[in-house]
Design a protein around this motif. Sequence first.
Motif, PDB file in Angstrom:
ATOM      1  N   LEU A  18       5.322  14.145  -4.080  1.00 53.67           N
ATOM      2  CA  LEU A  18       4.357  14.412  -5.146  1.00 53.67           C
ATOM      3  C   LEU A  18       2.964  14.031  -4.682  1.00 53.67           C
ATOM      4  CD1 LEU A  18       6.398  12.791  -8.044  1.00 53.67           C
ATOM      5  CD2 LEU A  18       6.039  15.240  -7.763  1.00 53.67           C
ATOM      6  N   SER A  19       1.967  14.792  -5.132  1.00 57.45           N
ATOM      7  CA  SER A  19       0.583  14.417  -4.866  1.00 57.45           C
ATOM      8  C   SER A  19       0.193  13.268  -5.782  1.00 57.45           C
ATOM      9  CB  SER A  19      -0.346  15.613  -5.092  1.00 57.45           C
ATOM     10  OG  SER A  19      -0.012  16.679  -4.227  1.00 57.45           O
ATOM     11  N   TYR A  20      -0.859  12.552  -5.383  1.00 56.71           N
ATOM     12  CA  TYR A  20      -1.274  11.396  -6.172  1.00 56.71           C
ATOM     13  C   TYR A  20      -1.772  11.816  -7.547  1.00 56.71           C
ATOM     14  CZ  TYR A  20      -4.081   7.579  -7.988  1.00 56.71           C
ATOM     15  OH  TYR A  20      -4.608   6.627  -8.804  1.00 56.71           O
ATOM     16  N   ASN A  21      -1.356  11.062  -8.558  1.00 56.78           N
ATOM     17  CA  ASN A  21      -1.865  11.207  -9.909  1.00 56.78           C
ATOM     18  C   ASN A  21      -1.707   9.858 -10.602  1.00 56.78           C
ATOM     19  OD1 ASN A  21      -1.744  11.879 -12.949  1.00 56.78           O
ATOM     20  ND2 ASN A  21      -2.379  13.823 -12.045  1.00 56.78           N
ATOM     21  N   GLN A  22      -2.696   9.507 -11.424  1.00 52.19           N
ATOM     22  CA  GLN A  22      -2.656   8.198 -12.075  1.00 52.19           C
ATOM     23  C   GLN A  22      -1.427   8.026 -12.958  1.00 52.19           C
ATOM     24  OE1 GLN A  22      -6.367   7.744 -14.158  1.00 52.19           O
ATOM     25  NE2 GLN A  22      -7.481   7.108 -12.328  1.00 52.19           N
ATOM     26  N   ALA A  23      -0.884   9.150 -13.466  1.00 52.42           N
ATOM     27  CA  ALA A  23       0.289   9.063 -14.338  1.00 52.42           C
ATOM     28  C   ALA A  23       1.569   8.766 -13.570  1.00 52.42           C
ATOM     29  CB  ALA A  23       0.455  10.358 -15.126  1.00 52.42           C
ATOM     30  N   LEU A  24       1.543   8.915 -12.252  1.00 52.56           N
ATOM     31  CA  LEU A  24       2.727   8.661 -11.426  1.00 52.56           C
ATOM     32  C   LEU A  24       2.643   7.235 -10.882  1.00 52.56           C
ATOM     33  CD1 LEU A  24       2.785  12.062  -9.507  1.00 52.56           C
ATOM     34  CD2 LEU A  24       4.090  11.431 -11.538  1.00 52.56           C
ATOM     35  N   ARG A  25       3.323   6.337 -11.552  1.00 54.16           N
ATOM     36  CA  ARG A  25       3.255   4.925 -11.185  1.00 54.16           C
ATOM     37  C   ARG A  25       4.558   4.505 -10.504  1.00 54.16           C
ATOM     38  NH1 ARG A  25       0.846   5.411 -16.242  1.00 54.16           N
ATOM     39  NH2 ARG A  25      -1.308   4.661 -16.338  1.00 54.16           N
ATOM     40  N   PRO A  26       4.467   3.980  -9.293  1.00 52.70           N
ATOM     41  CA  PRO A  26       5.676   3.520  -8.605  1.00 52.70           C
ATOM     42  C   PRO A  26       6.451   2.510  -9.438  1.00 52.70           C
ATOM     43  CG  PRO A  26       3.822   3.589  -7.093  1.00 52.70           C
ATOM     44  CD  PRO A  26       3.263   3.845  -8.458  1.00 52.70           C
ATOM     45  N   GLY A  27       7.773   2.687  -9.467  1.00 58.67           N
ATOM     46  CA  GLY A  27       8.629   1.830 -10.263  1.00 58.67           C
ATOM     47  C   GLY A  27       8.962   2.428 -11.614  1.00 58.67           C
ATOM     48  N   GLY A  28       8.225   3.482 -12.021  1.00 60.54           N
ATOM     49  CA  GLY A  28       8.497   4.126 -13.296  1.00 60.54           C
ATOM     50  C   GLY A  28       9.707   5.042 -13.219  1.00 60.54           C
ATOM     51  N   PHE A  29      10.155   5.480 -14.387  1.00 64.30           N
ATOM     52  CA  PHE A  29      11.324   6.345 -14.507  1.00 64.30           C
ATOM     53  C   PHE A  29      10.844   7.757 -14.814  1.00 64.30           C
ATOM     54  CE2 PHE A  29      15.365   7.782 -16.489  1.00 64.30           C
ATOM     55  CZ  PHE A  29      16.228   7.396 -15.483  1.00 64.30           C
ATOM     56  N   MET A  65       0.834  -1.200   0.000  1.00 67.40           N
ATOM     57  CA  MET A  65       0.000   0.000   0.000  1.00 67.40           C
ATOM     58  C   MET A  65       0.871   1.252   0.000  1.00 67.40           C
ATOM     59  SD  MET A  65      -2.961  -0.832   2.803  1.00 67.40           S
ATOM     60  CE  MET A  65      -3.475   0.897   2.661  1.00 67.40           C
ATOM     61  N   ALA A  66       0.320   2.325  -0.572  1.00 66.34           N
ATOM     62  CA  ALA A  66       0.928   3.654  -0.468  1.00 66.34           C
ATOM     63  C   ALA A  66       0.114   4.440   0.537  1.00 66.34           C
ATOM     64  CB  ALA A  66       0.942   4.363  -1.812  1.00 66.34           C
ATOM     65  N   LYS A  67       0.709   4.772   1.656  1.00 60.03           N
ATOM     66  CA  LYS A  67      -0.006   5.479   2.699  1.00 60.03           C
ATOM     67  C   LYS A  67      -0.498   6.825   2.186  1.00 60.03           C
ATOM     68  CE  LYS A  67       0.470   7.232   7.410  1.00 60.03           C
ATOM     69  NZ  LYS A  67       1.390   7.431   8.555  1.00 60.03           N
ATOM     70  N   GLY A  68      -1.815   7.032   2.275  1.00 57.43           N
ATOM     71  CA  GLY A  68      -2.409   8.282   1.832  1.00 57.43           C
ATOM     72  C   GLY A  68      -2.316   8.507   0.332  1.00 57.43           C
ATOM     73  N   GLY A  69      -1.814   7.520  -0.429  1.00 64.61           N
ATOM     74  CA  GLY A  69      -1.634   7.696  -1.863  1.00 64.61           C
ATOM     75  C   GLY A  69      -0.491   8.619  -2.227  1.00 64.61           C
ATOM     76  N   GLU A  70       0.333   8.979  -1.253  1.00 59.10           N
ATOM     77  CA  GLU A  70       1.424   9.919  -1.507  1.00 59.10           C
ATOM     78  C   GLU A  70       2.540   9.241  -2.294  1.00 59.10           C
ATOM     79  OE1 GLU A  70       2.493  11.048   2.415  1.00 59.10           O
ATOM     80  OE2 GLU A  70       0.962  12.609   2.563  1.00 59.10           O
ATOM     81  N   MET A  71       3.052   9.986  -3.312  1.00 58.24           N
ATOM     82  CA  MET A  71       4.121   9.474  -4.148  1.00 58.24           C
ATOM     83  C   MET A  71       5.375  10.334  -3.980  1.00 58.24           C
ATOM     84  SD  MET A  71       2.805   6.844  -5.593  1.00 58.24           S
ATOM     85  CE  MET A  71       1.147   6.166  -5.688  1.00 58.24           C
TER      86      MET A  71
END
Length: 396
Positions: free
Chosen positions: A291-302, A230-236
């Motif tokens: 960063l605030s949550y956004n669908q374009a920000l995917r963990p593991g991406g570059f 899980m990402a706590k609070g959706g924070e990236m």
Amino acid sequence: MNYESATLDNDGRLTLPAAEPKSRRLWWIVGTLLVLAALAGYFLIKRSGAAPTVAQKGEALSSVTVAVPGSKLVARVISATGTLAARREMPVGVAGEGGMVTRVLVEPGQWVGAGQVLATVDRSVQQQTAASLTAQINVARADLTLAQAELARAQQLVGRGFISQADVQRRIATRDSAIARLKVSQATAAEQNARNGRLDIRAPAAGLILTRGVEPGQIVSSGSGVLFRMAKGGEMEMRAALSEADLTGLGVGARAAVTPVGSTQSYDGQVWQVSPVIDPQTRQGIARIALSYNQALRPGGFASANITSGGAQSPQLPESAVLSDDRGNFVYIVGAGNKVERRNVKVGSVSDAGVAIASGLAGTERVVLSAGAFLNPGQKINPVVAKPAASAASKG
């Protein structure tokens, strides 16, 4: 000349035939044409000899746009690359004794609340144990009720002399034992209920489900590892790798623009942690950009980032003014006698506003803005000072 056709007039003068004047006129015409041709050739030769001089004068006085850059506060922009990740990643596993998974209630990408059930484990055996403990509580409560009643009767009879004080003391002990057994039964039942509650796999905090690693029918236990992430609070965040030099002066709170690979959209972020250590292998440290949550920000991406950190006074030029060769970066300035001079410079940060000159210019020089590739050191030009952009805009 044909003298045989000549005749004498009354005065004895010789008269020539009519063809003689035509021949003389022909010679006059030929002579005139030769003179005109000679004059034409003279003027042509004179003009062709003067042409190189005019061209040379035009080349020496080529008009070239120049500007005096001055010195302004230029923000320090650090370019970096790195990976996207959850700012606070929470692995979720089995907290209890485990068993067979009966239901999985969430999918990756789903938001959940704190304590929400993510999956359930079969508890048929545990429920029977709980029922047995509940029955023991009822037995202990009945024993306590009986002991209380016997003690009350004994206390009434002791005053009349029917029973001794020792009998009353035994009934008091019996009542206290019944109370203790009831408490033990209640505690045991509460423990079992707590164990049963831990069979449910729950979210430790509100956040976003990133991965799911369990399916119904799977046998899980405390050694099964991570079932959900899980990402706590959706924070990236972006973990930007920076050199030692770039980390110098970079502090918490610096603004950043993060662009995921394959996207043209940038997302605003802020540095919330700067690595206190440097990797001895790569000689780099990590700056963590929240960063605030956004669908374009995917963990593991570059992703790439431009971090704005402080600033310094330095000249700033358009990219067209800065040239480079095997000797490094340089610009052309206008020196004494309006002659072109080469000036080696060190380039600082590059942004949409232009190129900051870290060293090599004081800002008071007349710098060639364009056409530098067509100039040579020592060449004399006609410098034309460019108008400031603000004044040009106001006039327009």
